[in-house]
Structure formats: C-alpha cells, structure tokens
Design a protein around this motif. Sequence first.
Motif, PDB file in Angstrom:
ATOM      1  N   MET A  72       2.439   1.726  -3.419  1.00 20.45           N
ATOM      2  CA  MET A  72       1.458   2.168  -4.425  1.00 20.45           C
ATOM      3  C   MET A  72       1.104   3.631  -4.215  1.00 20.45           C
ATOM      4  SD  MET A  72      -0.566   0.988  -6.980  1.00 20.45           S
ATOM      5  CE  MET A  72      -1.281  -0.654  -6.869  1.00 20.45           C
ATOM      6  N   LYS A 127       0.827  -1.205   0.000  1.00 20.80           N
ATOM      7  CA  LYS A 127       0.000   0.000   0.000  1.00 20.80           C
ATOM      8  C   LYS A 127       0.866   1.262   0.000  1.00 20.80           C
ATOM      9  CE  LYS A 127      -4.234  -0.109   1.660  1.00 20.80           C
ATOM     10  NZ  LYS A 127      -5.453  -0.035   2.489  1.00 20.80           N
ATOM     11  N   PHE A 141      -4.277  -5.446  -5.537  1.00 22.61           N
ATOM     12  CA  PHE A 141      -2.959  -5.961  -5.956  1.00 22.61           C
ATOM     13  C   PHE A 141      -2.454  -6.965  -4.929  1.00 22.61           C
ATOM     14  CE2 PHE A 141      -0.576  -3.596  -9.450  1.00 22.61           C
ATOM     15  CZ  PHE A 141      -1.723  -3.182 -10.094  1.00 22.61           C
ATOM     16  N   LEU A 178      -6.677   0.233  -4.823  1.00 19.02           N
ATOM     17  CA  LEU A 178      -6.040  -0.584  -5.861  1.00 19.02           C
ATOM     18  C   LEU A 178      -4.962  -1.472  -5.234  1.00 19.02           C
ATOM     19  CD1 LEU A 178      -5.958  -1.146  -8.932  1.00 19.02           C
ATOM     20  CD2 LEU A 178      -4.257   0.682  -9.134  1.00 19.02           C
ATOM     21  N   ALA A 179      -4.239  -0.906  -4.256  1.00 23.69           N
ATOM     22  CA  ALA A 179      -3.185  -1.678  -3.594  1.00 23.69           C
ATOM     23  C   ALA A 179      -3.763  -2.906  -2.892  1.00 23.69           C
ATOM     24  CB  ALA A 179      -2.443  -0.799  -2.590  1.00 23.69           C
ATOM     25  N   GLU A 180      -4.962  -2.766  -2.341  1.00 23.26           N
ATOM     26  CA  GLU A 180      -5.570  -3.927  -1.675  1.00 23.26           C
ATOM     27  C   GLU A 180      -5.840  -5.037  -2.681  1.00 23.26           C
ATOM     28  OE1 GLU A 180      -8.936  -2.424   0.534  1.00 23.26           O
ATOM     29  OE2 GLU A 180      -7.591  -1.096   1.689  1.00 23.26           O
TER      30      GLU A 180
END
Lengths: 775, 150
Positions: A20, A17, B87, B83-85
């Motif tokens: 990103m 996270k 990914f 989005l990171a979750e």
Amino acid sequence: MKKTKTVNQQVPSVDGKGIMMGRPAFTDDLTPRNALVIKVLRSPHAFAKITSIDTSEAERIEGVELILTHKDFKRNAYTRAGQGYPEPSPHDKFVLDEYVRYVGDEVAAVAAVDEATAEAAVKAIDVEYEKLDPVLDFETAKDNDTLVHPEDDIYEMFPIGFDPKRNVAASYHMEVGDVEKTLSESEITVENTYYTQAQAHVMLEPHTVNAQLDYQNRLVLISATQTPWHVRRILSQTLEIPLSRIRVIKPRVGGGFGGKQAIHGEMLAAAVTMRTGQPSRLTYTREEVFESSYTRHPMRMTIRMGAKRDGTITSIDFHGLSDTGAYGEHALTVYMVTGSKVLPLYNKVDAVRFQGDIVYTNHVSSGAYRGYGAVQGNYAVESTIDMLAEKLGMDPFALREKNMMLENETSPIFEIMGEGTEGTAMVMESNKLDYCVARGKELIGYDEKYPRRETGESKVRSIGGAIAMQGSGIPYIDMGAATIKLNDDGFYNLTVGATDIGQGSDTILAQIAAEQLGVAVDKVIVYSSDTDLTPFDVGAYASSTTYVSGNAVLKAARSMRRMVIDEAARTLDVNAEDITFEGEVFKVEGSAPLTLSDLSNRLYYNEDQKQLTTTGSYYGTKSPPPFMAGFVEIELDTETGEYEILEYASVVDCGTTINPALARGQVEGGLMQGIGMAAFEDVEYSKKGKMITGDLLNYKIPTNLSVKKFTTEFADSYEESGPYGAKSVAEIGTDTPPAAIANAVYNAVGVRIDSLPITPEKIQKAMNDKKENDV
Amino acid sequence: MKISLTLNNRPKTFDVAPDEYLVDTLRRYGYTSVRRGCDTTSCGVCTLLVDDKPVPSCAFLSARADGARLTTVEGIPETASKLAEHFGERGADQCGFCNPGIALAVHSMEQSGMPADDATIDHYLVGNLCRCTGYQSQREAIKAYLGDKK
C-alpha cells in the motif's frame, strides 16, 4: 477443532502495508534501468503464412540492438502451459513460427534502447503474408477444410486424443453405467444446450518480465508468473539452455487468475538477453494482455438428465465442445475439470457420461482461468437441475438436497477422471454441503422470497441458486516444499516454492508455520518462489497452495519444533520429554527456563555451534473438494430486461479458514469474476477474427457498483488431511454465479438464458419470443 | 525539455520528452509506486494527485505538470499505513497493484471533506478497478479508516 492461536485468527497480511505504501515490489519496479525494451510485431491476420520478412530497414534505426524472427529459432515445439511434466497439453507452439494463427500472434521481436525506438523498428519491419482461410466458428472446426496446425513437428507427450489433422487438440470420453439405457427408462427427462463465452482475466498487472545475465553468466529472469519452476523448465527445454544456468525469480505479482499460468514474454526476453548479453524487459500493453495472452475456453455443452418421479436423479449425460483457440494450452485438463468438478455433486446416479472434443480455431488461445472449466460445467448442470425440478414440480433445492453428495460419500468419477490422466478414488471426509445449502437459504431469505415478488410496476425481485465443488490440488502430481531456518535471537526464515500472486499465500503459510512453532507471525520471515533460493513448488494453480504447500510448511515446522526441543534438551542436559515448550521458552521442572532466543544465540555463537534448518515437502494422495452454496437475489426490470444484483449470499466449506479475512477475499473476488462472466463480460471478435474488446473501454469488468451486497459465511468444517483442517478456497467462488443468475432470471420472468453472458438484450428477446409463443 | 515541480513536498526538476506522460516520467525517475494498468484511463492504477486532485497519470502529459504540486503514495505514508491496517483486517488487500491508487483517491476524498458514507465512497472510487476483491471489503475498510479520523 483444536484450539489455535494464529491459524483461523485475524492476522493482517505480511505484505499489505509495504504494498500500500508503494514500495518497489512488482516485476516492472525491479527492472534494471538500462534494460533493452522488447516490442513484438504481431499478426494483423487471423491465419496466414509468412512468405517473407525484411528487417533491413528496422535494423538501420539507431538504438535497435536485435531483431528476432522465426528464422532465428530452432524448431522446438513446446507448450506455454505451466502444469507439471510431462504436460497434458500438446506441444504445438514455436517461439516464433512461419505461420501466424490469430490476430495478435507473434511475428517478430525488436530489442532497442527505448520504447519509442523499439516501436519505430516494429513499424519498419516489412512482412509479406499469404492469407489463409481462418476457422472462426468452433462448431465448424472439426474436419474443417482449414487446418490450424498443418505442420508435422508438433506432438502430444502422452495420449490426450491429439488429432491436429482434424483440428482436434484433445478429446475425452468416459461413461459409468449405461447412460442411453438409463435415460430411455427414466420417467422424467430434460435436455438443454448451453454456450459459454471467452472471458478475459484482466489481472491489473499486465504480463511482465525482465531478464539479465548475472556475474556468473547465468540467465536471471524476474517474472510475473504463477509457475516459476515450470517457466525455468520450459525455457531450458525450448531454448536449449542448461537448467542449471537459469534462475527465475517471482516477485510480487499483481493478480493472475490462471492468466499467468503459462509462458508469455519469458521466451523472448530470455532469447534477447542470451543473444545480446544485455538486460531486457518485456511488458505487455493492456491490448496485448487482451489480444495475445489467453482467455477462458468458450464451450458448448449439451446436458441430458433423467430422473424418477420421486426426484431421484438416475442419469446425466454431458456432451461438450471446447474452443482452445490457436494453441492447445490446458485444452484437455480444463475440459476434464468441466466434468470432474461438477458431476460428482450428483453421486447417486445409475449412469453418467462425459465426453467431448477440444478444437483448434484461429482465435486467441484459451488457457487456465480460475474455475478451470468447472464454472462452465456448473452453469450447464446447475441450470438443468432447475429445469428438472420444474418438470418434477419440486423445489430446486429440495431436488439438490435429495441427490447431492454428502459427507463420507464418494463418486466413481474421482477414480476415473484426473487432470489429463486417471484420477484418485477418495471419500468426502469433510463435506458440509447440506449445512451450506440450509444456511445459504436462511441468509438470502429463501423461504420468504423464492421464487419471485413484484416490487413495482415493472420490477420483479427473484432468487436463484446453485451448488458447487472444486478441488485442493492434483493428487500424486502437485508437490510443494518449504524450508525453515532458525536464526540467532530466535526467529525463523520460511522459504517456500509456493507462489503468492496476491491471494495471500505468503501470509497463510507463515501463519501455519507460526502456529506449529508457537511464535507470532512476525517471527516467521517468508520468502517465496525463487528457483535458486527456495525449494520447489509447482506453483499457484488448481487450488493447491493452502492444502499442498500448507501441508509442506506444517511438516517442516513440526520437524523444526523437534529440532529446537532436542537442542534445548542437550543444552539443559535433560530428556526432551521432560521439556515443556510452547514456542518461546523451554521449561523444565526444577531448573531455570531457557528462552529460544538464548538457545539460538548459543547455537550460533557460543557452544555446539550449528545451523538448524529443515525442509518438508508434500504431495496430496487425494484432493479434498471445497463445497459451497450460492444464492443471488436480483431485481429485474420486465420492460428492459435489465437487472441489478441486490445480494449474493454464499456459504462455503473450505475446512478451517487459515485466515478468515483472506478466505473471504478469495470467495468474494471469485464471485465477482463469476458474476462478470455471468452478467456482461464477453470477448468479442470482428468477422475477420480481430478482437474488438481489446481494451478496458470496450471490455468492462465489475466495478464497486456491480453488486449491492455480498454475504459470505464459512461452514464449521475440519478436513483431517489438511493443515489445521484446511482445504483450498481459491477457485470455488467463481463457479456458482452463472447458474444462480440464470436461475434467478428464469424465476423472475420465466425465460431460460442458455448462453452467457446473460444480458438485458437476451432477456428481453427471450421474453418477446415467449409472449409470441404464448399467444 | 525540463519541467520544475513539487513532488511529495520536495522541489524537483525532470527532463521529459514533449509527448511523455507523467506515469512514464515518474517511473523513469524511480517513483515506481505509480504503475501502468490499462493505457486508456480506465483502471485507476496510475492515479496521482495533481494539486490534490486525483488524475490518471497515463494520460497527463508531463509537460503540463510544470509548476504543479504532485503527490504519489510515497508522499502520504501515514494515510497509506493506516489504510493498510484497515484493509488487512478485512482481507481487502490482495495483490495490491491497485492499492497505491486507492490510497491516493481516499486521501483526496478525505481532504475534500466529503461524508464517509457508502454512496460517496463508491462514487469517489468507481474509477479504481480491482480484480481481486468483491469491493465490499475495500468499502468497509475505507469507511472504517475515514471513521477513525473523525
């Protein structure tokens, strides 16, 4: 497998996270703002001797702080390869040298206040060269009139077959049984020669380093490296700075794949900062990453295989030649892995021989690259297996299943071949290769689709496959260590030497600790790879982290678990055996429970105060190989030779997957690099030895359109010696695509492409040649 | 020379050289999520939204950005976080050097109202190279993210 809560479960990465969201993380995000910019003047010639360097004009430019040439360095030969000590790579490189050995080799370095000034100064340096005849064809390197290394002050650390007066960086030979005799007695024999190309790593973060002197006057480097401890040692030995005065910090690294398993900019940044007292930074341009770091070793490999008519393979002869380029980094070890991580797959032979030279040329150095030789060897051996199957009239996977190594079996090669030295005997306590093959065939639809189907006027769909093995670290050499510390409020710090370069090792090591400690992953705060603050680890290479560093973490966590239980017993005034503890609460029959949080608060603030900390370290006494079977389905246009990769199906035995999603990422990412190598990636040089594929316009890597579908599964496997049953999984994905695609192309149109990459042009030409021969 | 622009919805004034590219200006002013990957506009690592369109900032002269509306990944924290979750669930976040560029490209695709199918995602993201994954996990994650938003 034992029931686990965290290991083998879906756990998001600990850092995904923040990365990103763009938090400062990578080396160049952490560069001191006032750092001098270092730019390197590089050789325009493939081989030359510097006869004079005039830096006077460059030095007059305002803002230029320092210019370094070969005259500024004591001649201490070293190897850039970060791979243990003493290194099995020859010490054949100088920080700066009077000879330049490839286009892109370092001539001089400028440190200036900004990029523009540094670039202007680089241009203002006047160098005269005596041009020498370069060696640009590795097949003519040995005993060539040109000596790539004519100097006498270079050496090997122990016998590796180093013979620079013949352009040989290293050499290897081993034989089990009598290969010539066995081959001559074989009922069926096949022979073929294969060529593999130089491949570029193209990790998206270029090689980057910055250096500064801290307020204790110590040299601090922040470096995008896979091997911080090797960097510290090599810098210390070469620049003669006491080891205790150097700190190397590895921050987030934007991919490595072996490309950062060596010293690149560190030496010059350290030298600039030591001499100027000012912080400095060196960030490679993409062109420098291509031209001046290193590539995969190009090889020529001749395979002879003998078998009985019933399909029993009796002998394999593997004779290779490897191009190490200008310097011998990883020369011997990569070549040994070409044999040692391929030939044991066929362990029932009566005789097997593996030999070859690794030669110097005037190309950019070759070095470590995911697969580390195994991908080259796999292409040659697994292509030849398909040839042998055809000659025997057997299905190629029936031939593999009849001859391949199975669980509880071994190969004499394990004991003979290590990496640079002798190896370690071991039995395959976990090997589900038979399942991988059977399941892989189901996934790709082998029985229905093999070998080919016409799907249009000029379209053919075909299947090809290969099997592979790799390792899990280097036994008795690779060591990793981990420290766990209890904090007040009952959470832990895990500090590891292990080097996360994007593969997710921080996450899986936290999972291993969390599993053993019985807490959630967010109660284990990971910090990795800082030579001052974390314990030692050799670094991220040889598929070692999950197995070697993972075992170190497990040992530390077991020890910490015992420590907190002992402290709880003391606090509760009971015997440790009477306590039930899953991770958060200490329970004893008949008394009030004690939480870990309360215990730790008490330990730090109230009574019997003490710090709980413990360190575990581990080195392997074997290297349990991961195994896999890979199958590809392609659709080939018989008019143009162009082909599409419709599906790549893999089944992998890497023991327990600590983090299934990250393991899948390793496999599919490795496959994609192997597919790039198989299908189109190719480092090319001009006739004068200048790389003509030195940017991403001319060197293409796979995009999201390159493969239609990956199907990736893991075998149910448990490696007793691994942490929670795990083996490593970093490299094996890379190995099968070249052979699988070559076999699929053969099955489609009956031509065997024996040089990589397998391009439409080669296929078309081979088809035309075949037509002419058939007429 | 001085340029005035909007960066992540805040007014900013930057002092830039006439031949300077946005990637270098932004990094110099501390916006380090914009990174250099290739120097030839081939990799997508330096992606930046200029007036909501993704552009390679390694080839966009800072002088041209005078008066423009720029967005870096710091300006779309909700998109990046969600989005990171996705990914993370699919192992699509390896080294992450390319991830801020991908988040910006996905944000831009989302704004454009394009359909969240594989072909559109592939088309929109073909310029965002990744050397760690096989892309499939990213495609799945992006699709799941866009599906969530419906």
